[in-house]
Design an enzyme around this catalytic site. Structure first.
Site, PDB file in Angstrom:
ATOM      1  N   GLU A 180     -47.129  31.306  28.208  1.00 51.91           N
ATOM      2  CA  GLU A 180     -46.610  29.974  27.882  1.00 51.91           C
ATOM      3  C   GLU A 180     -45.218  29.778  27.563  1.00 51.91           C
ATOM      4  OE1 GLU A 180     -49.243  28.036  24.967  1.00 51.91           O
ATOM      5  OE2 GLU A 180     -51.148  28.352  26.188  1.00 51.91           O
ATOM      6  N   HIS A 204     -50.525  22.478  26.017  1.00 52.84           N
ATOM      7  CA  HIS A 204     -50.858  23.056  24.599  1.00 52.84           C
ATOM      8  C   HIS A 204     -50.687  22.026  23.636  1.00 52.84           C
ATOM      9  CE1 HIS A 204     -51.788  27.150  22.671  1.00 52.84           C
ATOM     10  NE2 HIS A 204     -52.397  26.095  21.783  1.00 52.84           N
ATOM     11  N   ARG A 226     -57.941  29.279  24.180  1.00 54.23           N
ATOM     12  CA  ARG A 226     -56.553  29.965  24.284  1.00 54.23           C
ATOM     13  C   ARG A 226     -56.800  30.604  25.678  1.00 54.23           C
ATOM     14  NH1 ARG A 226     -55.007  27.816  20.308  1.00 54.23           N
ATOM     15  NH2 ARG A 226     -53.809  28.617  18.718  1.00 54.23           N
TER      16      ARG A 226
END
Length: 346
Positions: free
Chosen positions: A294, A313, A265
Site C-alpha cells: 500500500e 484502506h 489485511r
C-alpha cells in the site's frame, strides 16, 4: 505536579481528540506535548512484504524524531509512530504506551516487556465502521453498483446489467461465508441476519454466540466455507497461520462465480492468485479494501478490472472510530494513574 503525556497523532487521530478525552478522564492531572504526523496524506510504511524498521508493521515517523519528541515523558499516547527495540532503549523514563489501534503492530512488544513498559491498545475501536463498510462492499459487488457507476462515469449506459445473465442475485438467496468471528466478523454476522441470507462462519478460535446459533448461523471448516459460499468475506487477523491463507488453492476451492471481499489485511491474500481467478472467470468479482503493498502500484492489473471494486484502506475511517480510540486510551491512562490494572494489555 502534573504528569506529562506525549501525544503523537496524525490527520485522522488528531492530538486534540486525545487531549479532550484525557481532560474528561483525568481533569487537571496532566500536561501535554503534541506531535501530529502527516498520515494519511503520507502513506505509512508496511513491513509485510518489504524490509521495515526492526520488523515492525504499519508505522509512520522517523525514529530519531520520535525519540526526541517523547524525551523524558513517562506516558505516550500513540497511533502510528514506531517504537522499536533500539528506540525503547533510548527512552528509559517511558512506562506506559497507549496505542489507539486494534493491534500494536507498530510496537516491538518483546522490547516493551524487556524495558518494563506497559502497552495497551483499543481493540474493536473501528469494528462497527468496518462491519458497516463490509455490507456496502458486498452489495456493491453482488448488485453491480460499481459496474454501473464506472460505466456512467465514462458516458456509457449499461442496460445490459439488467440482463438475466449479468444481473446480481439478492442476499436472501445467497450463502455468505465469513472467515473470522472476532469483533468485526461477529458484527458483520449481526448486520447480515436481516437480509435473510444463509451465514456460515469459519474461526477455529471462536464459538458462535447463542443469538447467532438460534438465528441459524453455522460454524464450518475453511474448505467447507469456500465450497459453499456465494460471497466470502475475510475478517481474520494477520498471523503466521493466516498469512497467504487465500492462495491459488483456496480460490480454486471457491464456488464458480463467487465474490471475494477483503476489508481486513492484505498479507492474508495472494493477490496474483486472486488476479488469475478473476481473469479466467473463476470468480464473478471482488471488493478489495486492503492490499499486499500500500498504496497499490499503479500498474497492478486489479486496477483495470471492471469486476473489482477498490477502496484505499478506508473501512475503519469514521468519526465514531476516533472517539472510541481516544476514550479507550484516556480510560487506560486514568487507571494507570490510580494504580488499577489495564483493561486491554497487549
Amino acid at each position: 505536579m502534573k504528569t506529562e503525556v506525549a501525544v503523537i497523532g496524525d490527520l485522522f487521530m488528531q492530538p486534540k481528540y486525545f487531549i479532550d478525552a484525557l481532560e474528561k478522564a483525568c481533569p487537571n492531572q496532566l500536561c501535554y506535548k503534541t506531535l501530529q504526523l502527516d498520515w494519511p496524506e503520507t502513506p505509512m510504511e508496511h513491513g509485510y512484504q518489504t524490509p521495515a524498521l526492526e520488523g515492525l508493521k504499519e508505522y509512520l515517523g522517523d525514529p530519531d524524531d520520535i525519540v526526541s519528541f517523547i524525551g523524558d515523558a513517562s506516558i505516550l499516547v500513540n497511533h502510528l509512530a514506531p517504537l522499536s527495540r533500539a528506540m525503547f532503549e533510548r527512552l528509559p523514563n517511558l512506562k506506559l504506551v497507549a496505542v489507539s489501534r486494534g493491534g500494536p503492530v507498530n510496537i516491538d512488544m518483546k522490547a516493551a516487556k524487556a524495558n518494563g513498559v506497559t502497552v495497551v491498545n483499543a481493540p474493536g475501536r473501528n469494528a462497527t465502521a468496518v462491519a458497516e463498510f463490509t455490507i456496502g462492499a458486498i452489495l456493491s459487488e453482488t448488485r453491480n453498483i460499481t459496474r454501473g457507476h464506472d460505466a456512467l462515469r465514462h458516458g456509457k449506459w449499461r442496460g445490459d446489467l439488467y440482463r438475466a445473465d449479468t444481473t446480481g442475485n439478492e442476499l436472501c438467496d445467497m450463502t455468505v461465508g465469513l472467515v473470522g468471528y472476532g469483533e468485526i466478523g461477529s458484527l458483520v454476522t449481526a448486520l447480515l441476519r436481516p437480509f435473510k441470507c444463509r451465514i456460515i462462519v469459519c474461526d477455529p478460535y471462536k464459538t458462535l454466540s447463542e443469538e447467532d446459533i438460534k438465528a441459524g448461523v453455522e460454524q464450518v471448516e475453511f474448505d467447507s466455507l469456500l465450497n459453499q459460499s456465494d460471497v466470502v468475506s475475510l475478517h481474520a487477523r494477520v498471523t503466521e497461520e493466516t498469512t497467504g491463507l487465500f492462495d491459488y488453492k483456496a480460490f480454486e476451492k471457491m464456488k464458480d462465480g463467487a465474490t471475494f471481499i477483503n476489508t481486513a489485511r492484505g498479507p492474508m491474500v495472494d493477490y496474483p492468485a486472486l488476479t488469475r481467478a478473476l481473469q479466467r472467470g473463476k470468480l464473478r468479482g471482488a471488493m478489495l479494501e486492503t492490499f499486499g503493498v500500500e498504496p497499490i502500484p499503479v500498474d497492478d492489473p486489479l486496477l483495470a478490472m471492471p469486476s473489482v471494486t477498490l477502496t484505499p484502506h478506508i473501512a475503519g475511517a469514521s468519526i465514531r472510530t476516533i472517539y472510541n480510540a481516544a476514550n479507550a486510551a484516556a480510560e487506560e491512562i486514568q487507571r494507570y494513574l490510580v494504580g488499577e490494572p489495564p483493561i486491554n494489555p497487549c
